[in-house]
Design an enzyme around this catalytic site. Structure first.
Site, PDB file in Angstrom:
ATOM      1  N   LYS A 169       0.840  -1.222   0.000  1.00 16.58           N
ATOM      2  CA  LYS A 169       0.000   0.000   0.000  1.00 16.58           C
ATOM      3  C   LYS A 169       0.864   1.258   0.000  1.00 16.58           C
ATOM      4  CE  LYS A 169      -3.647   2.588   0.045  1.00 16.58           C
ATOM      5  NZ  LYS A 169      -3.628   3.736   0.839  1.00 16.58           N
ATOM      6  N   GLU A 176       0.482   6.705  -6.726  1.00 13.33           N
ATOM      7  CA  GLU A 176      -0.632   7.681  -6.728  1.00 13.33           C
ATOM      8  C   GLU A 176      -0.087   9.120  -6.823  1.00 13.33           C
ATOM      9  OE1 GLU A 176      -3.738   6.902  -3.621  1.00 13.33           O
ATOM     10  OE2 GLU A 176      -2.970   8.761  -2.787  1.00 13.33           O
TER      11      GLU A 176
HETATM   12  N1  LIG Z   1      -9.463   8.664   3.707  1.00 16.79           N
HETATM   13  C1  LIG Z   1      -8.847   7.876   2.808  1.00 16.79           C
HETATM   14  O1  LIG Z   1      -8.938   8.073   1.592  1.00 16.79           O
HETATM   15  C2  LIG Z   1      -8.054   6.695   3.235  1.00 16.79           C
HETATM   16  C3  LIG Z   1      -7.610   6.532   4.535  1.00 16.79           C
HETATM   17  N2  LIG Z   1      -6.861   5.440   4.872  1.00 16.79           N
HETATM   18  C4  LIG Z   1      -6.353   5.256   6.217  1.00 16.79           C
HETATM   19  O2  LIG Z   1      -7.409   4.741   7.034  1.00 16.79           O
HETATM   20  C5  LIG Z   1      -7.226   5.209   8.400  1.00 16.79           C
HETATM   21  C6  LIG Z   1      -8.487   5.959   8.825  1.00 16.79           C
HETATM   22  O3  LIG Z   1      -8.672   7.023   7.897  1.00 16.79           O
HETATM   23  P1  LIG Z   1     -10.012   7.910   7.862  1.00 16.79           P
HETATM   24  O4  LIG Z   1     -11.199   7.069   8.142  1.00 16.79           O
HETATM   25  O5  LIG Z   1      -9.935   8.685   6.602  1.00 16.79           O
HETATM   26  O6  LIG Z   1      -9.757   8.859   9.122  1.00 16.79           O
HETATM   27  P2  LIG Z   1     -10.851   9.706   9.956  1.00 16.79           P
HETATM   28  O7  LIG Z   1     -10.075  10.781  10.606  1.00 16.79           O
HETATM   29  O8  LIG Z   1     -12.007  10.037   9.094  1.00 16.79           O
HETATM   30  O9  LIG Z   1     -11.352   8.655  11.071  1.00 16.79           O
HETATM   31  C7  LIG Z   1     -10.549   8.160  12.117  1.00 16.79           C
HETATM   32  C8  LIG Z   1     -11.483   7.767  13.260  1.00 16.79           C
HETATM   33  O10 LIG Z   1     -10.699   7.128  14.272  1.00 16.79           O
HETATM   34  C9  LIG Z   1     -11.182   7.598  15.549  1.00 16.79           C
HETATM   35  N3  LIG Z   1     -10.137   7.375  16.531  1.00 16.79           N
HETATM   36  C10 LIG Z   1      -8.940   8.006  16.647  1.00 16.79           C
HETATM   37  N4  LIG Z   1      -8.227   7.491  17.668  1.00 16.79           N
HETATM   38  C11 LIG Z   1      -8.988   6.494  18.205  1.00 16.79           C
HETATM   39  C12 LIG Z   1      -8.791   5.576  19.285  1.00 16.79           C
HETATM   40  N5  LIG Z   1      -7.666   5.563  19.997  1.00 16.79           N
HETATM   41  N6  LIG Z   1      -9.787   4.693  19.564  1.00 16.79           N
HETATM   42  C13 LIG Z   1     -10.928   4.687  18.830  1.00 16.79           C
HETATM   43  N7  LIG Z   1     -11.164   5.533  17.806  1.00 16.79           N
HETATM   44  C14 LIG Z   1     -10.197   6.424  17.492  1.00 16.79           C
HETATM   45  C15 LIG Z   1     -11.533   9.042  15.310  1.00 16.79           C
HETATM   46  O11 LIG Z   1     -12.419   9.538  16.288  1.00 16.79           O
HETATM   47  C16 LIG Z   1     -12.168   8.975  13.920  1.00 16.79           C
HETATM   48  O12 LIG Z   1     -13.558   8.721  13.975  1.00 16.79           O
HETATM   49  C17 LIG Z   1      -5.961   6.070   8.385  1.00 16.79           C
HETATM   50  O13 LIG Z   1      -4.851   5.286   8.684  1.00 16.79           O
HETATM   51  C18 LIG Z   1      -5.882   6.526   6.914  1.00 16.79           C
HETATM   52  O14 LIG Z   1      -4.568   6.875   6.520  1.00 16.79           O
HETATM   53  C19 LIG Z   1      -6.573   4.452   3.970  1.00 16.79           C
HETATM   54  C20 LIG Z   1      -6.985   4.549   2.685  1.00 16.79           C
HETATM   55  C21 LIG Z   1      -7.742   5.686   2.194  1.00 16.79           C
HETATM   56  O1  LIG Z   2      -4.190   6.220   1.180  1.00 16.50           O
HETATM   57  C1  LIG Z   2      -4.875   7.113   0.704  1.00 16.50           C
HETATM   58  C2  LIG Z   2      -5.316   7.079  -0.705  1.00 16.50           C
HETATM   59  O2  LIG Z   2      -4.820   5.935  -1.371  1.00 16.50           O
HETATM   60  C3  LIG Z   2      -5.243   8.252   1.586  1.00 16.50           C
HETATM   61  O3  LIG Z   2      -6.125   9.144   0.975  1.00 16.50           O
HETATM   62  C4  LIG Z   2      -3.991   8.919   2.075  1.00 16.50           C
HETATM   63  O4  LIG Z   2      -4.313   9.825   3.087  1.00 16.50           O
HETATM   64  C5  LIG Z   2      -3.248   9.618   0.943  1.00 16.50           C
HETATM   65  O5  LIG Z   2      -1.910   9.857   1.315  1.00 16.50           O
HETATM   66  P1  LIG Z   2      -1.385  11.340   1.618  1.00 16.50           P
HETATM   67  O6  LIG Z   2      -2.121  11.772   2.870  1.00 16.50           O
HETATM   68  O7  LIG Z   2       0.077  11.200   1.829  1.00 16.50           O
HETATM   69  O8  LIG Z   2      -1.782  12.172   0.427  1.00 16.50           O
END
Ligand SMILES: NC(=O)C1=CN([C@@H]2O[C@H](COP(=O)(O)OP(=O)(O)OC[C@H]3O[C@@H](n4cnc5c(N)ncnc54)[C@H](O)[C@@H]3O)[C@@H](O)[C@H]2O)C=CC1
Ligand SMILES: O=C(CO)[C@H](O)[C@H](O)COP(=O)(O)O
Length: 299
Positions: A169, A176
């Site tokens: 990833k 990307e």
């Molecule tokens: N948004 C995207 O496009 C993508 C995100 N990711 C990854 O997925 C993960 C989550 O990303 P998102 O959902 O976008 O983030 P987000 O910020 O929308 O959600 C994270 C959630 O985790 C909760 N949280 C934080 N610490 C916590 C804890 N100790 N215990 C329980 N809940 C907790 C927060 O309250 C929040 O609801 C990250 O590692 C991100 O890099 C992966 C692929 C794509």
């Molecule tokens: O994993 C992702 C998309 O594939 C997330 O959107 C990620 O947050 C993107 O990486 P960066 O924050 O470094 O732009």
């Protein structure tokens, strides 16, 4: 199957909805109480803490972490630790650094699956692409959940041992960055070139049969449709950068030349000087398109 999901933000909530939709039971926890209540309204069983979630799952726990990479993952694992044994499986679906995942796999009593997740919030309807590392038996055990969260059985696979899912990833994200950069440069040249062009129409035409059609190009089309041909008030500042930095560090360590990925990362860092480049503004808007990341706007 019964799945515990910790972290109910943009991505975790999609995991919950898709697993419920496939007919499984889900127990949820987030430090944000409102997110827990919303997921409960959708049919999940709410938990008041990580210990409560673990208690509700009983033996042979299957738990999916979808919290921000770094300290929140360690914090959640520390709280889970007293409740875990070798029959349990923990999946980390976030963008964790692969070496952190190897360390966590070694220090956790449960089987640990590091799962690279791609597809962003659009995965709510389509499903995600899942790149999984860790023990084969644990991957096999979670296949019904992966089938539900991914686009289907072809949308997930086991990459190899601990760390390999997040490694794949990480490099996906490097690719990307470079793709976003090259679309940005092409559209910047078109925007400043010889003809007065409708960029949404260019993107749409390219998306219909052209060699360079792709989802990112569809998101370019969406960005021009929603922001206008000149990207409106989208600032030339591109946030993020951790996954691209890790990719470049790994390339240096392996002595593999990745000039395009490096240059794209350098452009992001350079964007923080604020000099109005169109390519950077499009890259920033694309991060919103695929990840719903906040778009810095011009004053
Ligand atoms: N948004 C995207 O496009 C993508 C995100 N990711 C990854 O997925 C993960 C989550 O990303 P998102 O959902 O976008 O983030 P987000 O910020 O929308 O959600 C994270 C959630 O985790 C909760 N949280 C934080 N610490 C916590 C804890 N100790 N215990 C329980 N809940 C907790 C927060 O309250 C929040 O609801 C990250 O590692 C991100 O890099 C992966 C692929 C794509
Ligand atoms: O994993 C992702 C998309 O594939 C997330 O959107 C990620 O947050 C993107 O990486 P960066 O924050 O470094 O732009």
């Amino acid at each position: 199957m019964e799945l515990g999901v910790i972290g109910l933000g943009r991505m975790g909530r999609i995991v919950v909805d898709r697993v419920l939709e496939a007919g499984h039971e889900v127990v949820v926890f987030d430090i944000d109480e409102e997110s827990v209540a919303d997921a409960a309204d959708a049919g999940a069983r709410p938990a008041s803490s990580i210990a409560d979630l673990a208690g509700k799952l009983g033996s042979e726990k299957r738990i999916w972490l979808m919290v921000p990479a770094g300290d929140p993952v360690d914090a959640a694992l520390d709280e889970l630790a007293p409740t875990l044994d070798s029959d349990d499986v923990v999946v980390d679906g976030g963008n964790s650094y692969f070496e952190d995942s190897v360390r966590r796999a070694e220090s956790t009593d449960a089987a640990y699956l590091d799962c690279g997740t791609s597809g962003g919030p659009a995965g709510a309807e389509l499903g995600f692409s899942l790149m999984v590392g860790g023990p084969e038996w644990a991957y096999d055990e979670l296949v019904p959940v992966f089938d539900a969260v991914a686009t289907g059985p072809d949308g997930h696979d086991r990459m190899g041992p601990a760390g390999s899912g997040h490694y794949v990833k990480m490099i996906h994200n490097g690719v990307e960055y470079a793709l976003m950069q090259t679309y940005g440069e092409g559209f910047e040249l078109l925007a400043n070139g010889r003809y007065d062009l409708d960029l949404e129409s260019v993107a749409n035409t390219w998306n219909n049969g052209a060699v360079i059609r792709s989802w990112l190009l569809e998101l370019c089309e969406e960005a021009f449709r929603e922001e206008g041909n000149d990207l409106g008030d989208v600032a030339d500042r591109v946030e993020g950068g951790s996954t691209g930095t890790w990719t470049v560090q790994e390339a240096l360590e392996q002595e593999v030349p990745v000039p395009l990925i490096y240059q794209s990362l350098a452009e992001r860092f350079g964007s923080r000087a604020d000099d109005g480049r169109f390519a950077r503004r499009l890259a920033s808007r694309l991060r919103y398109g695929f990840g719903r990341h906040e778009v810095p706007r011009r004053e």
